[in-house]
Scaffold this motif. Sequence first.
Motif, PDB file in Angstrom:
ATOM      1  N   THR A 137     -20.522  -0.839  -4.329  1.00 53.10           N
ATOM      2  CA  THR A 137     -21.021  -2.202  -4.486  1.00 53.10           C
ATOM      3  C   THR A 137     -20.004  -3.100  -5.195  1.00 53.10           C
ATOM      4  O   THR A 137     -19.104  -2.625  -5.891  1.00 53.10           O
ATOM      5  N   LYS A 188     -26.679  -2.773   4.185  1.00 54.74           N
ATOM      6  CA  LYS A 188     -26.057  -3.966   3.622  1.00 54.74           C
ATOM      7  C   LYS A 188     -27.108  -5.005   3.249  1.00 54.74           C
ATOM      8  O   LYS A 188     -27.017  -5.654   2.194  1.00 54.74           O
ATOM      9  N   ALA A 192     -28.150  -6.345  -0.507  1.00 52.51           N
ATOM     10  CA  ALA A 192     -28.136  -7.785  -0.784  1.00 52.51           C
ATOM     11  C   ALA A 192     -29.487  -8.252  -1.316  1.00 52.51           C
ATOM     12  O   ALA A 192     -29.558  -9.055  -2.261  1.00 52.51           O
ATOM     13  N   ARG A 197     -24.000  -6.478  -3.534  1.00 53.93           N
ATOM     14  CA  ARG A 197     -23.288  -6.611  -2.257  1.00 53.93           C
ATOM     15  C   ARG A 197     -22.505  -5.351  -1.960  1.00 53.93           C
ATOM     16  O   ARG A 197     -21.904  -4.754  -2.867  1.00 53.93           O
TER      17      ARG A 197
END
Length: 235
Positions: A137, A188, A192, A197
């Motif tokens: 991340t 992903k 998020a 991220r």
Amino acid sequence: MELERLLRSQGFGSRAECRVRVLAGRVKVAGDVCVDPYAHFEPAGLSFTVDGEPWNYREFVYLAMNKPAGYECSRRPQHYPSVYSLLPQPLVTRGVQTVGRLDQDSTGLLLLSDDGQFIHTFTSPRKRVPKVYEVTTRHMVDDAQVMALLNGVELHDDAKPVGAVACIRMDEKRLRLTVTEGKYHLVKRMIAAAGNRVEALHRITVGGFSLPLALPVGQWMWLGSPELELLAQRG
């Protein structure tokens, strides 16, 4: 099965192209050159060579690839080379497909096959096949993010929260995440939605089969009965 038909089934071209190969003496069966394209052989367990390359007859192909970054899981890539360029041409010709997809920047375990039922089993959301990813991340992962991923996060295209089966924090910016959904960019988007991220995504396991450490990046391997049995495991 006639030799030219057998070769065609294995991806060596049209029947006419396979006939030319045989007549030119480019095919050996069980170690002996065969120049009769209409010679009959029992395909099950048959070994042969084409232009010096050894092959075994396979009704269906099952492969595992250690996918490198910078390759698209598409026959018509737009910006990067195709993962199919990493396979021998006969496997591409006979219609081997990726079982699901990994993004061009994602790496790790990628399954390929020409068995429609196999592909369906490992791509259908209803089958709930577990897939394990190592996630790097951008920001530090805190307890709240781990709990959010386990309890379920809201995705804009899903009516209910989507949660991970397991989420283990490996260090400050690395997670090991297990999911059973097969949605587009799922990991992903989950990361998020949890407030972080993804910087790198590496798939290590599908079902009960893990990417062999000895399989180099960009290389592939045949899957036999032991590996297929592991894939069938659901944890």
